[in-house]
Write a protein that holds these residues in place. Structure first.
Motif, PDB file in Angstrom:
ATOM      1  N   ASP A 197       5.760   0.198 -30.443  1.00 29.60           N
ATOM      2  CA  ASP A 197       6.220   0.749 -29.180  1.00 29.60           C
ATOM      3  C   ASP A 197       6.979   2.027 -29.497  1.00 29.60           C
ATOM      4  O   ASP A 197       8.113   1.993 -29.965  1.00 29.60           O
TER       5      ASP A 197
ATOM      6  N   THR B   6       8.022   8.815 -31.904  1.00 35.96           N
ATOM      7  CA  THR B   6       8.663   8.882 -30.590  1.00 35.96           C
ATOM      8  C   THR B   6       8.937  10.322 -30.193  1.00 35.96           C
ATOM      9  O   THR B   6       8.596  10.746 -29.084  1.00 35.96           O
TER      10      THR B   6
ATOM     11  N   GLN C  10       8.129   1.729 -35.011  1.00 34.16           N
ATOM     12  CA  GLN C  10       7.685   0.566 -34.253  1.00 34.16           C
ATOM     13  C   GLN C  10       6.388   0.891 -33.518  1.00 34.16           C
ATOM     14  O   GLN C  10       6.096   2.039 -33.201  1.00 34.16           O
TER      15      GLN C  10
ATOM     16  N   GLU D 246       9.964  -3.684 -18.154  1.00 36.28           N
ATOM     17  CA  GLU D 246       9.569  -2.345 -18.570  1.00 36.28           C
ATOM     18  C   GLU D 246      10.315  -1.289 -17.770  1.00 36.28           C
ATOM     19  O   GLU D 246      10.621  -1.486 -16.587  1.00 36.28           O
TER      20      GLU D 246
ATOM     21  N   GLU E 127       7.574   4.951 -21.871  1.00 35.65           N
ATOM     22  CA  GLU E 127       8.001   3.634 -21.409  1.00 35.65           C
ATOM     23  C   GLU E 127       8.729   2.882 -22.521  1.00 35.65           C
ATOM     24  O   GLU E 127       8.523   3.143 -23.706  1.00 35.65           O
ATOM     25  N   ILE E 128       9.581   1.977 -22.100  1.00 34.94           N
ATOM     26  CA  ILE E 128      10.274   1.060 -22.999  1.00 34.94           C
ATOM     27  C   ILE E 128      10.084  -0.343 -22.449  1.00 34.94           C
ATOM     28  O   ILE E 128      10.356  -0.596 -21.272  1.00 34.94           O
ATOM     29  N   ALA E 129       9.594  -1.230 -23.291  1.00 36.76           N
ATOM     30  CA  ALA E 129       9.417  -2.629 -22.911  1.00 36.76           C
ATOM     31  C   ALA E 129      10.469  -3.469 -23.625  1.00 36.76           C
ATOM     32  O   ALA E 129      10.734  -3.264 -24.815  1.00 36.76           O
TER      33      ALA E 129
ATOM     34  N   TRP F 175       8.022   4.462 -27.493  1.00 35.24           N
ATOM     35  CA  TRP F 175       9.039   4.878 -26.534  1.00 35.24           C
ATOM     36  C   TRP F 175       8.858   6.319 -26.057  1.00 35.24           C
ATOM     37  O   TRP F 175       9.820   7.047 -25.925  1.00 35.24           O
TER      38      TRP F 175
END
Length: 726
Positions: A17, A460, A15, A29, A22-24, A19
């Motif tokens: 994002d 990640t 993805q 967040e 941060e994780i949205a 991670w």
């Protein structure tokens, strides 16, 4: 090389994002930062959480992944206590126990919570505390008139506990990891033999080859069983659950192993035969070919129910009962939502959020294990991300989350929830610890290192690094990326030992993988009312208001609209109906109704009956058990109904009479008789949880501190011809 690795990983489905810090999620967040001294700070919708350095630490490119591992250890320390308490025991006073409590809101020890937590790896973090907690859930018998033994406790529960709920054998799932202590191992073997023998006597159905009882952990009846079980749990006592049968299979497998270690070949063979037969029965009875899934439970006569649960599905795979393609398909067909996988499916539109419409991290951890077992990289990544996201956004290892939002509370009027939740819930803590040690680093229970890491997680976990490590007090595991990253799953290529460090060089393989099942309908239809059944000169007529699916004697008859006749000869059928929606999903069943006028015998014991014809007969009792509420207690009345017919060997069937609301019918058994035989029935005392010494501390209801209680007001003995085939 690293840029190529990154590009390949992203192309493999990572993805945007990634991670790392941060994780949205849904406009919110969570952030994780790490200091040089190993301390972490997590901030998010919940506020701020400071996390100290821990004795084990992960070293990856993701402070979020590493920090949440530290958080899980911190919360495990908070769950490590020297005394426990519960309002239903010793009047809420502290009970000394150097063990794990269940969570911030649950300062006690429950058999299933602790056992699943230990199996998810707590035995590696604190083996002595794990043993102490398990030992607390063992008990001898306090009534000298009862057969003596060492038994695992079934906690207070549906209709007065065991044998309505029979998943106490999960205890052995945790205990199997702690047998290096000789005294504890001796206790395990004694309890294993005694508990299995008792369950075989009172909960096993030789006709279907399965153990009766409620689904494991899914013990809020209205959430998962038909709504009418809210006031009558006899159906649950009579039914068969996938998860509970798998747990019995695993207990039998342990019994085989321990009997061999005790050099008892005959006993080992005995258990081996029981385990093999149970495995066959589970595959034959629970597999639903039209869904490509294992049903969560079936009726006492084998009636299929169009309902599924993630824990049962995961356990049937990880236990080895589901094999090959059926294991792969069963997991692939279990639906997912963006936030994670629901613990039951389909959901109930008339029930609040708890087991219903919910994600439970410990179940997701077992689903992650199942995904590893079938080499499904998409499912591994999905469950891992779900567990991580839940902790990050809530700031704790919560017990459960709402399915769509993964929130700890959703306002939905009378359906709001989760109704009950708790921070630092022990099995959720264990879920994250297992996600790291086995889910990512591949550390199996037997010490083998077998990583199965989706390449989609490389950005990640590795970032621009070529290795990641898990550092423990005595051992370090390091995973190294290969030079080429072509494929969707990373597995071990070479394993080398360098002192206390195990270095695993990975290789990428292209594993055929079914896509995640998304877009499944959320809700099942509401169950219809019970049909009417009468006999006229054409046969047995079943009538229902509108279009339904008719079941008779455990078999699907088909769709009807208003009414139909069933050709069942002279035997009166037992029928139920379901509704089907536009997606083809069936509701849970209506109450079952049976045709004909059964024989009712009401006199003093022994009671006498003359068989009108040769055949099989269903026998049960009318009764009333007002010793506790339908949802809890330890005083389910359990008896043994014994039938003597002439010189034939006695036939014995267990009869369960749960807590009731007024008079109702007990569970039933099936006996055989020859035409004209005069049969005498006797009712012998059975066994229930109040007979265990441990429950002398129970002050929350009857059968506790005032002494054992296994009784009900017994009315008519009911006899009717049995239909269908076992």
């Amino acid at each position: 090389m690293l840029s190529v690795v990154m590009m390949a990983a992203l192309a493999a489905g990572a993805q945007g994002d990634v991670w790392r810090d941060e994780i949205a999620w849904r406009g919110l967040e969570a952030h994780m930062s790490v200091a040089k001294d190993g301390r972490f700070t997590l901030t998010g919708p919940f506020g701020r959480r400071d996390i100290g350095a821990q004795r084990m630490h992960a070293e990856t490119a993701s402070p979020m992944f590493d920090g949440l591992f530290a958080l899980a250890q911190d919360e495990l320390t908070q769950d490590s206590v020297t005394a426990i308490r519960d309002g239903a025991f010793d009047n809420g006073q502290p009970i000394p126990c150097t063990c794990f409590e269940t969570g911030a809101e649950w300062p006690y020890v429950w058999t299933r919570d602790l056992s699943y937590s230990i199996d998810l790896g707590l035995w590696k973090f604190d083996p002595q505390r794990s043993r102490n907690g398990l030992s607390f859930k063992l008990s001898d018998v306090r009534d000298p008139a009862q057969p003596q033994g060492r038994y695992v406790m079934q906690d207070t529960g549906s209709g007065g506990s065991w044998p309505i709920s029979t998943d106490r054998v999960v205890w052995f799932l945790g205990a199997q990891h702690l047998l290096d202590d000789k005294a504890f191992a001796a206790d395990v073997y004694k309890a294993l033999n005694d508990t299995l023998a008792q369950d075989r006597q009172y909960a096993f159905d030789p006709g279907l080859g399965l153990y009766r009882g409620e689904t494991s952990f899914l013990d809020w009846r209205e959430q998962t069983y038909p709504a009418w079980t809210a006031s009558n749990v006899v159906f649950i006592a009579q039914s068969f659950a996938l998860s509970t049968n798998v747990l019995h299979y695993q207990a039998l497998q342990l019994a085989v192993r321990l009997a061999k270690e005790h050099q008892d070949a005959a006993k080992a063979k005995h258990y081996e035969e029981q385990a093999a037969a149970l495995k066959s029965a589970i595959n034959a009875r629970f597999w639903r070919a039209d869904r490509g899934m294992y049903m969560s439970y079936i009726g006492g006569d084998g009636t299929p129910y169009d309902t599924y649960d993630l824990l049962g599905t995961a356990l049937v795979i990880t236990s080895g009962i589901a094999e090959g393609e059926s294991a792969r398909i069963a997991l692939a067909n279990y639906p997912t939502w963006q936030a994670g996988s629901p613990v039951i499916w389909p959901e109930r539109s008339d029930q609040p959020i708890y087991h219903n419409r919910a994600i439970w991290p410990f179940v997701s951890a077992y689903a992650l294990r199942a995904a590893r077992a079938v080499n499904d990289p998409a499912r591994i990544a999905h469950e891992l991300r779900s567990i991580m996201r839940g902790v990050a956004m809530s700031g704790s290892n919560m017990e459960n989350y709402e399915l769509v939002t993964q929130a700890t509370h959703v306002d939905d009027g009378k359906l709001s929830g989760p109704v009950v939740d708790s921070p630092r819930q022990l099995w959720s803590v264990a879920a994250y610890l297992d996600l790291v040690s086995e889910g990512v680093f591949g550390l199996a229970a037997d010490g083998r290192i077998e990583p199965k890491l989706p390449t989609s997680l490389v950005p990640t976990l590795f970032g621009d690094r070529d290795s990641i490590s898990l550092h423990g007090p005595e051992r370090t595991i390091t995973l190294r990326l290969p030079h080429k990253l072509r494929g969707n799953l990373l597995i071990a290529d070479t394993i080398k030992q360098r002192g206390s460090e195990t270095v695993v060089t990975l290789k990428a393989i292209d594993q055929p993988s079914l896509p995640l099942r998304t877009g499944a309908p959320l809700y099942a239809p509401i169950s219809p009312d019970a049909p009417a059944i009468d006999k006229d000169n054409k046969g047995w007529r079943v009538e229902e208001d509108g279009k339904v699916v008719l079941y008779a004697d455990g078999q699907r008859v088909g769709s009807i609209d208003g009414g139909t006749y069933i050709a069942q000869g002279a035997k009166p059928p037992c029928v139920s109906v379901t509704r089907v929606d536009e997606h083809g999903l069936e509701s849970l069943h209506s109450p079952t109704v049976c045709g004909g006028e059964p024989v009712a015998i009401d006199d003093s014991w022994p009671r006498t009956w003359v068989a009108p014809a040769t055949g099989r007969y269903r026998v049960w009792l009318r009764y009333e058990n007002n010793h506790g509420p339908v949802n809890t207690g330890v005083t389910a009345a359990v008896k043994m109904l014994v039938m003597h017919c002439g010189n034939e060997a006695p036939q014995r069937v267990p009869i369960v009479m749960p807590h009731s609301v007024g008079e109702q019918s007990s569970s039933y058994g099936v006996v055989a008789a020859k035409a004209g035989a005069t049969c005498r029935f006797e009712l012998e005392q059975g066994f229930n949880m109040s007979d265990l010494s441990h429950f002398a501390h129970y002050t929350g209801g009857k059968g506790g501190s005032e002494g054992p209680l296994n009784d009900a007001r017994v009315g008519d003995l009911i006899i009717t011809p049995a239909t269908g085939t076992p």
